[in-house]
Design an enzyme around this catalytic site. Sequence first.
Site, PDB file in Angstrom:
ATOM      1  CG  HIS A  40       2.223  -2.133   1.113  1.00 38.99           C
ATOM      2  ND1 HIS A  40       3.145  -1.163   0.546  1.00 38.99           N
ATOM      3  CD2 HIS A  40       2.485  -3.411   0.703  1.00 38.99           C
ATOM      4  CE1 HIS A  40       3.865  -1.858  -0.435  1.00 38.99           C
ATOM      5  NE2 HIS A  40       3.529  -2.978  -0.473  1.00 38.99           N
ATOM      6  CD  GLU A  41       0.982  -6.670   2.029  1.00 37.54           C
ATOM      7  OE1 GLU A  41       0.625  -7.099   0.981  1.00 37.54           O
ATOM      8  OE2 GLU A  41       2.143  -6.308   2.307  1.00 37.54           O
TER       9      GLU A  41
ATOM     10  CD  GLU B  24       5.233  -2.893  -4.123  1.00 37.47           C
ATOM     11  OE1 GLU B  24       5.477  -2.424  -3.028  1.00 37.47           O
ATOM     12  OE2 GLU B  24       4.738  -4.017  -4.288  1.00 37.47           O
TER      13      GLU B  24
ATOM     14  CG  HIS C 125      -0.515  -5.659  -3.002  1.00 35.98           C
ATOM     15  ND1 HIS C 125       0.253  -5.334  -4.218  1.00 35.98           N
ATOM     16  CD2 HIS C 125       0.477  -5.612  -2.005  1.00 35.98           C
ATOM     17  CE1 HIS C 125       1.285  -5.223  -3.999  1.00 35.98           C
ATOM     18  NE2 HIS C 125       1.606  -5.209  -2.804  1.00 35.98           N
TER      19      HIS C 125
END
EC number: 3.4.17.19
Length: 494
Positions: free
Chosen positions: A264-265, A294, A268
């Site tokens: 997830h990170e 997001e 980003h």
Amino acid sequence: MSFQKLDDLGHKLEALEHALAILGADEATHMAVGGGEKRAEAMAALAGMYHARATAPEIADWIAAAEGEALDDEQRAALGELRRQYTNLTCLPVEFVERQTTARMRCEQLWRDLRAKNDWAGFQPALEGVVALVREEAAMRSDVLGLAPYDALMEQFDPGNRTADITPLFADLKAFLKGFVPEALAIQEARLRKHPLKALSGTYAIDKQRELGLAMMAAVGFDLTHGSLSVSHHPFCGGVPSDVRITTRYKTSDFLSALMGVLHETGHALYEQNLPKAWSHWPLGKARGMAVHESQSLFVEKQIGRNPAFWRWALPVVEKHLGEAWSLDDLLPHVHRVERGLIRVDADEVTYPLHVILRYELEQELVSGRLEVADLPEAWDAKMRDYLGLSTLDNPADGPMQDVHWPGAAFGYFPSYTLGAMMAAQQWAALTREHPTADDDLAKGNFAAVNGWRREKIWSQGSRWSTPNLLERATGEKLNAVHFVNHLKQRYGG
């Protein structure tokens, strides 16, 4: 030339942003406990310098004068975004910002203490103070921006997003999910009866999990010469595009928790690392907003990281690093687990949007004054019962006290989470139309075409377009819930 003055100012502001970002990331990862007070002083001083420079009265004159100068297309776009940023930064008087900051920080501190004690009565007055200031902020921003009060708050997080567009999309999605959640749970139950869940072994050394995470980060495109992986209480992506700091947290009993956090990170981080470097000192060179950001993290976590094709490549990588062999049939029930729950941050991708829609509806009512803070626990409970069949009436800690956003005065932020999920699904649908072999690529650990599409359509655009325009240019259509609905049906349906 006035544009040159703005350009020079951009470099100075970028340097201050850099210092603040790295100090902030360090505070959450490596700073000694006793360093907090002086770190807060240093960051407050730098933030004050940044705000004073970014809102200086002469900037308005420079922007007006630059309008008449001979600028190229990029400079013209940069000027438009500079004007938007300056208007938003100068909406609020300094005395109000100071009052709101004090109330917000006090409310956050109380929240940390009182949530653990499930003490709504003690927390309510502080939240009432924050909500009163948010209503004041919304009114001031509304006057300057010519937007409805809640739209003026959303504009701070997702430029161009409006309730008139989002509310009908969320209404359709909510109607679908209220029927689909029981269906997905029944399908999951039937599958588990045929093929019981294989337990995780629960012996995953942190150093081995870290090496697995780094291998996955590098494989999906993270540039380890311009970023790093650390540990923090709550996973985040911070730092600056040239030095991206991402974090996760580890459980020795479960390798998927940390790995999904890393993916997830990394989503980003890929966005930050691939923003247009020539524009880095302009607002134009920043990520577009929270929903777009997001969408990039969820794209890596959900469209890639929970895709069965990805795991055909990833399972041998897991075995290499953790020494544990899994079959696809054994692992996917863990990766695709659906469960009704009270806590948003623990929710799966089927139930998660209902948590966000609940908050989106309640915070509009709070901002408008149709709902008072005193009535929030009952209103929350009614929606939670309706949407997920769960009650929080005697448990405000897991109801309206569970998130830090409202104590921190972040109203208009919550929609970004589900808008991001919808946008990620729409981007995947558009990408696979252009690259029908995308799943085959993932199964081989080849992310070049997928990242190439995202670099061209999203990352390289910076803040050139509003959130809705960026998505429409990338995918060929406005935000459309059907892509997210199809994604969920395909993955969790019969």
